[in-house]
Write a protein that holds these residues in place. Structure first.
Motif, PDB file in Angstrom:
ATOM      1  N   ARG A  33      14.959   6.404 -22.622  1.00 45.30           N
ATOM      2  CA  ARG A  33      15.790   7.600 -22.491  1.00 45.30           C
ATOM      3  C   ARG A  33      15.276   8.724 -23.382  1.00 45.30           C
ATOM      4  O   ARG A  33      15.235   9.892 -22.993  1.00 45.30           O
ATOM      5  CB  ARG A  33      17.257   7.280 -22.797  1.00 45.30           C
ATOM      6  N   TRP A  36      12.294  10.249 -21.819  1.00 44.91           N
ATOM      7  CA  TRP A  36      12.703  11.087 -20.701  1.00 44.91           C
ATOM      8  C   TRP A  36      13.249  12.428 -21.209  1.00 44.91           C
ATOM      9  O   TRP A  36      12.911  13.490 -20.685  1.00 44.91           O
ATOM     10  CB  TRP A  36      13.741  10.358 -19.845  1.00 44.91           C
ATOM     11  N   GLU A  37      14.095  12.379 -22.243  1.00 46.90           N
ATOM     12  CA  GLU A  37      14.639  13.621 -22.812  1.00 46.90           C
ATOM     13  C   GLU A  37      13.517  14.533 -23.278  1.00 46.90           C
ATOM     14  O   GLU A  37      13.507  15.734 -22.986  1.00 46.90           O
ATOM     15  CB  GLU A  37      15.558  13.316 -24.002  1.00 46.90           C
ATOM     16  N   GLN A  40      11.872  16.307 -20.518  1.00 46.46           N
ATOM     17  CA  GLN A  40      12.680  17.423 -20.006  1.00 46.46           C
ATOM     18  C   GLN A  40      12.529  18.637 -20.911  1.00 46.46           C
ATOM     19  O   GLN A  40      12.399  19.771 -20.438  1.00 46.46           O
ATOM     20  CB  GLN A  40      14.164  17.036 -19.892  1.00 46.46           C
ATOM     21  N   PRO A  69      20.573  10.590 -18.170  1.00 50.98           N
ATOM     22  CA  PRO A  69      20.196  10.766 -16.758  1.00 50.98           C
ATOM     23  C   PRO A  69      21.325  10.463 -15.779  1.00 50.98           C
ATOM     24  O   PRO A  69      21.443  11.131 -14.749  1.00 50.98           O
ATOM     25  CB  PRO A  69      19.029   9.789 -16.576  1.00 50.98           C
ATOM     26  N   ALA A  73      22.305  13.411 -13.231  1.00 51.97           N
ATOM     27  CA  ALA A  73      21.968  13.165 -11.822  1.00 51.97           C
ATOM     28  C   ALA A  73      23.089  13.572 -10.866  1.00 51.97           C
ATOM     29  O   ALA A  73      22.822  13.852  -9.693  1.00 51.97           O
ATOM     30  CB  ALA A  73      21.615  11.693 -11.613  1.00 51.97           C
ATOM     31  N   CYS A  99      15.553  19.310 -13.874  1.00 49.44           N
ATOM     32  CA  CYS A  99      16.117  18.287 -14.765  1.00 49.44           C
ATOM     33  C   CYS A  99      17.042  17.349 -13.989  1.00 49.44           C
ATOM     34  O   CYS A  99      17.001  16.126 -14.177  1.00 49.44           O
ATOM     35  CB  CYS A  99      16.854  18.968 -15.915  1.00 49.44           C
ATOM     36  N   ALA A 103      16.319  13.449 -13.377  1.00 53.22           N
ATOM     37  CA  ALA A 103      17.289  12.400 -13.718  1.00 53.22           C
ATOM     38  C   ALA A 103      17.404  11.420 -12.552  1.00 53.22           C
ATOM     39  O   ALA A 103      17.435  10.196 -12.752  1.00 53.22           O
ATOM     40  CB  ALA A 103      18.648  13.022 -14.033  1.00 53.22           C
ATOM     41  N   TYR A 106      14.281   9.279 -12.439  1.00 49.95           N
ATOM     42  CA  TYR A 106      14.334   8.281 -13.516  1.00 49.95           C
ATOM     43  C   TYR A 106      15.210   7.099 -13.099  1.00 49.95           C
ATOM     44  O   TYR A 106      14.840   5.940 -13.269  1.00 49.95           O
ATOM     45  CB  TYR A 106      14.892   8.956 -14.773  1.00 49.95           C
TER      46      TYR A 106
END
Length: 194
Positions: A33, A36-37, A40, A69, A73, A99, A103, A106
């Protein structure tokens, strides 16, 4: 570390930049996570300076539901409009929509049993690539690996993941150790590798 030489891109007179350099940049990140952040945030940086992102990061974390996410999402037009009213974030509709799509990408990877961290680290065979630059300006803006990762992310449905953005993200997350060799962090971050 105040008296020691640091990477030239982290100005000594900017406490926020220097703290980011001294505590976060280049540290190997293994949490899916968090990776992933950071991807972004690097995407949000497109066309802007990194210090702009650093100054807005906490507000963006609040507005973007902690960069969760699952929450992002399901954003709809109303939620996008709410975000666009917040002057403390990057108010680009395209970046916000990216973004949301990222999400979803992901979560789709997760649903297929793909761990985002493992997936990312596979591009560098599970351990950081250590460069030995005397000056940060000697660092490339992209590499063959960032190009491959960029293409693979786009294939997964990600946006704002060009090879230059991906390389900056890989440097920030420690997939590359691009601290200058004279910087104490060059050695320190290597010791944080799994």
């Amino acid at each position: 570390m105040a008296d020691q030489i640091h990477c030239g891109w982290a100005p000594a007179d900017d406490a926020l930049y220097r703290n980011y350099h001294d505590t976060e940049w280049g540290v190997p990140e293994y949490d899916s996570r968090a990776l992933w952040e950071k991807l972004q945030l690097d995407g949000m940086q497109a066309g802007l300076s990194w210090i702009t992102i650093l100054r807005k990061r906490e507000t963006m974390r609040e507005e973007f539901d902690g960069f969760d996410p699952e929450k992002i999402a399901v954003w709809d037009e109303q939620r996008i409009e709410k975000a666009l009213q917040n002057p403390g974030i990057i108010r680009s509709p395209k970046k916000i929509e990216a973004c949301i799509g990222n999400a979803r990408a992901y979560l789709e990877m997760q649903d297929r049993g793909e761990d985002f961290s493992d997936w990312c680290w596979d591009f560098v065979d599970g351990k950081p690539i250590v460069h030995h630059f005397d000056n940060y300006r000697d660092s490339p803006t992209k590499t063959d690996i960032s190009e491959d990762c960029s293409k693979a992310l786009k294939k997964q449905g990600y946006k704002f993941v060009g090879p230059t953005i991906v390389y900056a993200w890989m440097q920030a997350c420690g997939l590359y150790n691009d601290h200058e060799v004279g910087c104490p962090r060059h050695t320190e971050v290597q010791e944080l590798t799994r």
